[in-house]
Motif scaffolding. Structure first.
Motif, PDB file in Angstrom:
ATOM      1  N   ASP A 457       0.826  -1.213   0.000  1.00 32.42           N
ATOM      2  CA  ASP A 457       0.000   0.000   0.000  1.00 32.42           C
ATOM      3  C   ASP A 457       0.857   1.260   0.000  1.00 32.42           C
ATOM      4  N   GLU A 458       1.960   1.234   0.745  1.00 34.66           N
ATOM      5  CA  GLU A 458       2.844   2.398   0.797  1.00 34.66           C
ATOM      6  C   GLU A 458       3.524   2.641  -0.541  1.00 34.66           C
ATOM      7  N   ALA A 459       3.953   1.552  -1.203  1.00 34.85           N
ATOM      8  CA  ALA A 459       4.609   1.680  -2.505  1.00 34.85           C
ATOM      9  C   ALA A 459       3.647   2.245  -3.553  1.00 34.85           C
ATOM     10  N   LEU A 460       2.418   1.721  -3.564  1.00 33.72           N
ATOM     11  CA  LEU A 460       1.429   2.215  -4.521  1.00 33.72           C
ATOM     12  C   LEU A 460       1.068   3.670  -4.239  1.00 33.72           C
ATOM     13  N   ALA A 461       0.981   4.025  -2.965  1.00 34.36           N
ATOM     14  CA  ALA A 461       0.669   5.406  -2.603  1.00 34.36           C
ATOM     15  C   ALA A 461       1.773   6.352  -3.056  1.00 34.36           C
ATOM     16  N   GLU A 462       3.026   5.918  -2.898  1.00 36.84           N
ATOM     17  CA  GLU A 462       4.155   6.746  -3.329  1.00 36.84           C
ATOM     18  C   GLU A 462       4.169   6.887  -4.851  1.00 36.84           C
ATOM     19  N   ALA A 463       3.894   5.780  -5.548  1.00 32.36           N
ATOM     20  CA  ALA A 463       3.843   5.828  -7.016  1.00 32.36           C
ATOM     21  C   ALA A 463       2.708   6.735  -7.481  1.00 32.36           C
ATOM     22  N   LEU A 464       1.572   6.659  -6.784  1.00 31.02           N
ATOM     23  CA  LEU A 464       0.429   7.515  -7.130  1.00 31.02           C
ATOM     24  C   LEU A 464       0.788   8.987  -6.949  1.00 31.02           C
ATOM     25  N   LYS A 465       1.503   9.290  -5.895  1.00 33.47           N
ATOM     26  CA  LYS A 465       1.928  10.668  -5.642  1.00 33.47           C
ATOM     27  C   LYS A 465       2.838  11.172  -6.758  1.00 33.47           C
ATOM     28  N   LYS A 482      -7.534  11.404 -12.010  1.00 37.03           N
ATOM     29  CA  LYS A 482      -8.209  10.122 -11.832  1.00 37.03           C
ATOM     30  C   LYS A 482      -7.237   9.000 -12.167  1.00 37.03           C
ATOM     31  N   THR A 483      -7.186   7.990 -11.319  1.00 42.11           N
ATOM     32  CA  THR A 483      -6.297   6.849 -11.563  1.00 42.11           C
ATOM     33  C   THR A 483      -6.949   5.902 -12.565  1.00 42.11           C
ATOM     34  N   ILE A 484      -6.223   5.592 -13.653  1.00 40.20           N
ATOM     35  CA  ILE A 484      -6.769   4.676 -14.656  1.00 40.20           C
ATOM     36  C   ILE A 484      -6.018   3.349 -14.716  1.00 40.20           C
ATOM     37  N   GLU A 485      -4.872   3.302 -14.067  1.00 38.55           N
ATOM     38  CA  GLU A 485      -4.099   2.053 -14.095  1.00 38.55           C
ATOM     39  C   GLU A 485      -3.222   1.990 -12.854  1.00 38.55           C
ATOM     40  N   MET A 486      -3.239   0.839 -12.171  1.00 38.16           N
ATOM     41  CA  MET A 486      -2.424   0.664 -10.972  1.00 38.16           C
ATOM     42  C   MET A 486      -2.074  -0.811 -10.832  1.00 38.16           C
ATOM     43  N   GLU A 487      -0.786  -1.101 -10.786  1.00 42.32           N
ATOM     44  CA  GLU A 487      -0.368  -2.493 -10.642  1.00 42.32           C
ATOM     45  C   GLU A 487       0.919  -2.556  -9.843  1.00 42.32           C
ATOM     46  N   ASP A 488       1.133  -3.696  -9.194  1.00 43.15           N
ATOM     47  CA  ASP A 488       2.363  -3.884  -8.437  1.00 43.15           C
ATOM     48  C   ASP A 488       2.890  -5.287  -8.681  1.00 43.15           C
ATOM     49  N   LEU A 489       4.208  -5.407  -8.610  1.00 42.84           N
ATOM     50  CA  LEU A 489       4.851  -6.698  -8.838  1.00 42.84           C
ATOM     51  C   LEU A 489       5.958  -6.892  -7.808  1.00 42.84           C
ATOM     52  N   PRO A 490       5.757  -7.764  -6.819  1.00 40.43           N
ATOM     53  CA  PRO A 490       6.835  -8.049  -5.862  1.00 40.43           C
ATOM     54  C   PRO A 490       8.025  -8.661  -6.589  1.00 40.43           C
ATOM     55  N   ILE A 491       9.229  -8.208  -6.252  1.00 42.39           N
ATOM     56  CA  ILE A 491      10.441  -8.721  -6.890  1.00 42.39           C
ATOM     57  C   ILE A 491      11.161  -9.602  -5.867  1.00 42.39           C
ATOM     58  N   PRO A 495      16.371  -8.212  -1.840  1.00 37.93           N
ATOM     59  CA  PRO A 495      16.069  -8.191  -0.404  1.00 37.93           C
ATOM     60  C   PRO A 495      15.431  -6.858  -0.015  1.00 37.93           C
ATOM     61  N   GLY A 496      14.812  -6.835   1.150  1.00 38.20           N
ATOM     62  CA  GLY A 496      14.223  -5.599   1.648  1.00 38.20           C
ATOM     63  C   GLY A 496      12.821  -5.352   1.153  1.00 38.20           C
ATOM     64  N   HIS A 497      12.094  -6.417   0.785  1.00 37.15           N
ATOM     65  CA  HIS A 497      10.706  -6.303   0.349  1.00 37.15           C
ATOM     66  C   HIS A 497      10.573  -5.296  -0.791  1.00 37.15           C
ATOM     67  N   ALA A 498      11.177  -5.598  -1.927  1.00 34.86           N
ATOM     68  CA  ALA A 498      11.147  -4.701  -3.084  1.00 34.86           C
ATOM     69  C   ALA A 498       9.873  -4.930  -3.900  1.00 34.86           C
ATOM     70  N   ILE A 499       9.263  -3.833  -4.332  1.00 35.29           N
ATOM     71  CA  ILE A 499       8.028  -3.879  -5.122  1.00 35.29           C
ATOM     72  C   ILE A 499       8.171  -2.938  -6.307  1.00 35.29           C
ATOM     73  N   ARG A 500       7.884  -3.462  -7.489  1.00 37.09           N
ATOM     74  CA  ARG A 500       7.807  -2.594  -8.665  1.00 37.09           C
ATOM     75  C   ARG A 500       6.354  -2.111  -8.772  1.00 37.09           C
ATOM     76  N   ALA A 501       6.159  -0.812  -8.653  1.00 34.37           N
ATOM     77  CA  ALA A 501       4.812  -0.230  -8.710  1.00 34.37           C
ATOM     78  C   ALA A 501       4.676   0.626  -9.959  1.00 34.37           C
ATOM     79  N   ARG A 502       3.556   0.460 -10.631  1.00 31.93           N
ATOM     80  CA  ARG A 502       3.272   1.233 -11.840  1.00 31.93           C
ATOM     81  C   ARG A 502       1.879   1.841 -11.721  1.00 31.93           C
TER      82      ARG A 502
END
Length: 515
Positions: A457-465, A482-491, A495-502
């Protein structure tokens, strides 16, 4: 609220005036070699058609193939110094290594590999060699190079080294223009670097083209702000276009798809856009073009950035017909259609002649093709229909029948029945759907990067910002986002709980919303 949309194609330049949800007027004029001449003529014709009220439009949006053509035709590209922050790693494949030789010869203004970059887990490969960057900056200045592309290993994960390298080079080379790879591309060093270098190579042309478009508006007394159409069906202001011209490569096709959605009121469908030179086939998802998730080759250069998922084939109104054996295209008479096609008094048989002979459209003088054998015409159309149908099937992602929207000046060439298509929709103003799409487009912002140490949730919120800030920077009204596309992909391997957020957001043009 009236808006002007202009689309510059390989054959025609179209202009429309849109008021709310209807097209007030539309014109089509041949594209000129200098592009801006055709834009000026289209605007003059539009003003003549609808009256001086067109000069009071709230915005003018132009979609152009200017930048893509420069790469494809190997012209008007400026020299670029390629700086890669990577040593002692990633040195075996230097910048420009996979470029076609002719393009590399035009663009390569020096290749520099410097100590720096990051590992996939965020650790430094090596400390940034600032002294070497200072030396390189002085060398670039001495060579007279005005554009620099900076890439670093895993810069979408950590932008620190690219930004510091930019500061150093700008200090050593006052007035130099720097493109950093993290602002353009995604994971994948070579493809991201290639997109960066292409962008840097187009900066002279981008400045020249946007200035020329602005002058054309001023000469006609149009004071509305200028926007340029992007690859994803949205627009940006002229200033952002000067910085990131590669985002405008595929704007013509995406304009047509957005225009098709607007004219048909259908948001999920296949769109088949038959222009003067090519037919572009893509998929609408929620009113926007589906994006490609794989590498995209532009002029022989592999890149990876925001581009629509399209199939383009050599079928258009200006496509030449060949005999012995009978074949269609892929070559086209392009913007010389009104000079070379037989219905216009020329000697070249084109698909426009075939369509006129079959009474699918009216153009030129039909008596000039009265000698065409109906059986011959049917054979040509059979080839066209078969190619369109097979490529429509390729772009589909589901087995069920889906609707298809036919647009473009050559839309009558699309068959009325296609396997896998539930219904072929022919819409009003189909021939200028591209300009309609430009007129009604909104502004977007995108974030696509890797975050570490954050929850989903934090990663997506930062990407949204980040996406929202980029949209506002491009001219969007904050209250309309308006948000039209939101996706996340854990890598998993970082290490360190990395998430690719788009995340991608859209918003109305601030100047039109009262913001």
């Amino acid at each position: 609220m009236q808006r002007i949309g202009i689309d510059v194609g390989g054959t025609n330049t179209d202009a429309v005036l849109v008021d709310q949800d209807k097209v007030v007027g539309a014109v089509k004029t041949p594209t000129t070699r200098d592009v801006t001449g055709g834009v000026r003529k289209a605007l003059e014709d539009l003003i003549s058609l609808v009256g001086p009220e067109a000069k009071n439009a709230s915005s003018v949006t132009i979609g152009t193939t200017h930048f893509l053509n420069a790469v494809v035709e190997r012209r008007r590209l400026n020299k670029v110094a390629a700086v890669r922050l990577c040593l002692p790693a990633s040195a075996s494949l230097p910048p420009f290594v996979d470029w076609p030789e002719d393009v590399a010869a035009l663009v390569n203004g020096g290749r520099y590999l410097v100590q720096g970059g990051h590992e996939y887990d965020g650790r430094e490969i090596a400390p940034l060699d600032e002294a070497e960057l200072s030396r390189i900056g002085r060398q670039i200045a001495a060579d007279g190079i005005t554009s620099v592309g900076i890439s670093a290993v895993f810069s979408p994960l950590n932008t620190e080294f690219e930004e510091r390298a930019r500061q150093i080079i700008e200090t050593e080379c006052p007035g130099v223009r720097v493109t950093c790879s993290h602002s353009l591309g995604r994971l994948g060093l070579l493809e991201r670097e290639n997109a960066t270098l292409l962008n840097a190579a187009l900066l002279d042309l981008a400045e020249e083209a946007t200035d020329a478009f602005q002058q054309a508006l001023e000469q006609l007394g149009i004071t509305a702000p200028l926007y340029i159409a992007l690859n994803d069906g949205t627009v940006t202001n002229a200033e952002m276009t000067r910085k990131f011209p590669v985002y405008c490569f595929a704007s013509g096709a995406t304009n047509s798809m957005r225009g098709a959605a607007f004219l048909s009121r259908i948001e999920n469908a296949i769109v088949c856009d038959v222009g003067g030179t090519t037919t572009d086939i893509g998929s609408l998802v929620n009113g926007f073009p589906r994006e490609a998730n794989s590498t995209v080759t532009v002029g022989g250069v592999r890149t990876l950035f925001r581009m629509p998922d399209l199939i383009s084939i050599g079928i258009g109104g200006g496509t030449r017909i060949h005999d012995d054996p009978l074949d269609v295209g892929p070559d086209s008479v392009g913007f010389r259609l009104t000079e070379e096609a037989r219905v216009f008094g020329g000697s070249q048989l084109t698909l426009t002649d075939i369509a006129v002979s079959k009474k699918l459209m009216a153009a030129g003088d039909a008596s000039k093709i009265a000698d065409l054998d109906p059986a011959y015409v049917e054979k040509v159309l059979a080839i066209v229909h078969d190619r369109i149908a097979s490529n429509v099937d390729r772009i589909k992602t589901e087995a069920a029948d889906v609707p298809l929207i036919a647009v473009g000046g050559g839309a009558p060439l699309i068959p009325t029945k296609i396997p896998g298509i539930s219904h072929v929709h022919h819409v009003e103003n189909y021939s200028v759907a591209n300009a309609v799409g430009a007129a009604i487009a909104q502004i977007s912002g995108e974030a696509d990067q890797v975050f570490q140490g954050l929850s989903r949730d934090e990663a997506l919120a930062e990407a949204l910002k980040i996406a929202g800030e980029r949209a506002i920077q491009s001219g969007a009204a904050e209250g309309t986002l308006k948000t039209i596309e939101m996706e996340d992909l854990p890598i998993a391997y970082i290490p360190g709980h990395a998430i690719r957020a788009r995340v991608r957001v859209i918003g109305d043009i601030a100047a039109l919303s009262g913001s």
